[in-house]
Motif scaffolding. Structure first.
Motif, mmCIF file in Angstrom:
data_model
loop_
_atom_site.group_PDB
_atom_site.id
_atom_site.type_symbol
_atom_site.label_atom_id
_atom_site.label_comp_id
_atom_site.label_asym_id
_atom_site.label_seq_id
_atom_site.Cartn_x
_atom_site.Cartn_y
_atom_site.Cartn_z
ATOM 1 N N UNK A 59 0.741 -1.266 -0.142
ATOM 2 C CA UNK A 59 -0.065 -0.063 0.029
ATOM 3 C C UNK A 59 0.853 1.131 0.051
ATOM 4 N N UNK A 60 1.897 1.163 -0.729
ATOM 5 C CA UNK A 60 2.994 2.378 -0.545
ATOM 6 C C UNK A 60 3.011 2.713 -2.333
ATOM 7 N N UNK A 61 2.479 4.017 -2.747
ATOM 8 C CA UNK A 61 2.421 4.273 -3.813
ATOM 9 C C UNK A 61 3.171 5.571 -4.269
ATOM 10 N N UNK A 62 3.632 6.222 -5.084
ATOM 11 C CA UNK A 62 4.184 7.552 -5.330
ATOM 12 C C UNK A 62 4.153 7.991 -6.855
ATOM 13 N N UNK A 63 3.995 9.243 -6.977
ATOM 14 C CA UNK A 63 3.805 9.689 -8.170
ATOM 15 C C UNK A 63 4.946 9.889 -8.990
ATOM 16 N N UNK A 64 5.415 9.128 -10.098
ATOM 17 C CA UNK A 64 6.653 9.619 -10.935
ATOM 18 C C UNK A 64 6.281 10.214 -12.021
ATOM 19 N N UNK A 65 6.983 11.538 -12.126
ATOM 20 C CA UNK A 65 6.428 12.215 -13.496
ATOM 21 C C UNK A 65 6.211 11.459 -14.508
ATOM 22 N N UNK A 66 7.519 10.895 -14.965
ATOM 23 C CA UNK A 66 7.516 10.408 -16.305
ATOM 24 C C UNK A 66 6.574 9.181 -16.709
ATOM 25 N N UNK A 67 6.492 8.453 -15.559
ATOM 26 C CA UNK A 67 5.652 7.156 -15.749
ATOM 27 C C UNK A 67 4.471 6.930 -15.023
ATOM 28 N N UNK A 68 3.966 8.140 -14.120
ATOM 29 C CA UNK A 68 2.963 7.910 -13.574
ATOM 30 C C UNK A 68 3.051 7.154 -12.255
ATOM 31 N N UNK A 69 1.991 6.591 -11.602
ATOM 32 C CA UNK A 69 1.984 6.232 -10.189
ATOM 33 C C UNK A 69 3.006 5.081 -10.024
ATOM 34 N N UNK A 70 3.757 4.757 -9.354
ATOM 35 C CA UNK A 70 4.369 3.530 -9.055
ATOM 36 C C UNK A 70 4.194 3.114 -7.435
ATOM 37 N N UNK A 91 11.170 -4.204 -5.142
ATOM 38 C CA UNK A 91 10.786 -3.411 -6.488
ATOM 39 C C UNK A 91 9.819 -2.566 -6.292
ATOM 40 N N UNK A 92 9.655 -1.818 -7.578
ATOM 41 C CA UNK A 92 8.512 -0.829 -7.764
ATOM 42 C C UNK A 92 8.036 -1.290 -9.165
ATOM 43 N N UNK A 93 6.665 -0.985 -9.429
ATOM 44 C CA UNK A 93 6.103 -1.304 -10.747
ATOM 45 C C UNK A 93 5.126 -0.218 -10.922
ATOM 46 N N UNK A 94 4.551 0.178 -12.096
ATOM 47 C CA UNK A 94 3.416 0.848 -12.385
ATOM 48 C C UNK A 94 2.137 0.308 -11.866
ATOM 49 N N UNK A 95 1.420 1.263 -11.372
ATOM 50 C CA UNK A 95 -0.020 0.981 -10.580
ATOM 51 C C UNK A 95 -0.813 0.067 -11.493
ATOM 52 N N UNK A 96 -0.916 0.176 -12.657
ATOM 53 C CA UNK A 96 -1.739 -0.656 -13.570
ATOM 54 C C UNK A 96 -0.980 -1.738 -14.324
#
Length: 113
Positions: A59-70, A91-96
């Motif tokens: 449940x930890x996400x953040x907005x990465x300008x170039x790729x959207x939410x990670x 790791x982190x990955x795109x929300x979708x």
């Protein structure tokens, strides 16, 4: 560090050693009677498969300008032993993003009869 103790033991939970010995169909965690991947202190000694089998969404996400939410992931079933630690993010990955080995870990109590 791991559900069963502080020292990593290959093949106790669903990891690369487990899959090599039992095959990918052994990722099914519906039969826990013969599993050794569980806690050691009550009541956690009755909680099975808290590590391995899937990389878990956190449940930890953040907005990465170039790729959207990670969003952060943890508990990888493959890779080196630190990747399978209960506490570690791997790791982190795109929300979708959709991957076959990324999911949620669900827990249920015993069925009431």
């Amino acid at each position: 560090t791991y559900p069963y103790g502080d020292t990593y033991e290959p093949g106790v939970c669903i990891d690369a050693a487990w899959l090599e010995a039992h095959g990918r169909t052994a990722m099914d965690v519906t039969d826990t009677a013969s599993r050794s991947c569980h806690g050691t202190v009550p009541p956690f000694d009755q909680v099975y498969d808290l590590s391995g089998s899937v990389t878990e969404w956190q449940g930890v996400c953040y907005d990465q300008d170039e790729v959207g939410w990670l969003c952060l992931l943890s508990g990888s079933p493959s890779g080196e032993s630190p990747a399978r630690e209960c506490k570690g993010f791997v790791a982190s990955t795109a929300l979708r993003n959709v991957e076959p080995d990324v999911g949620f870990r669900c827990c249920a109590g015993p069925a009431a009869w």
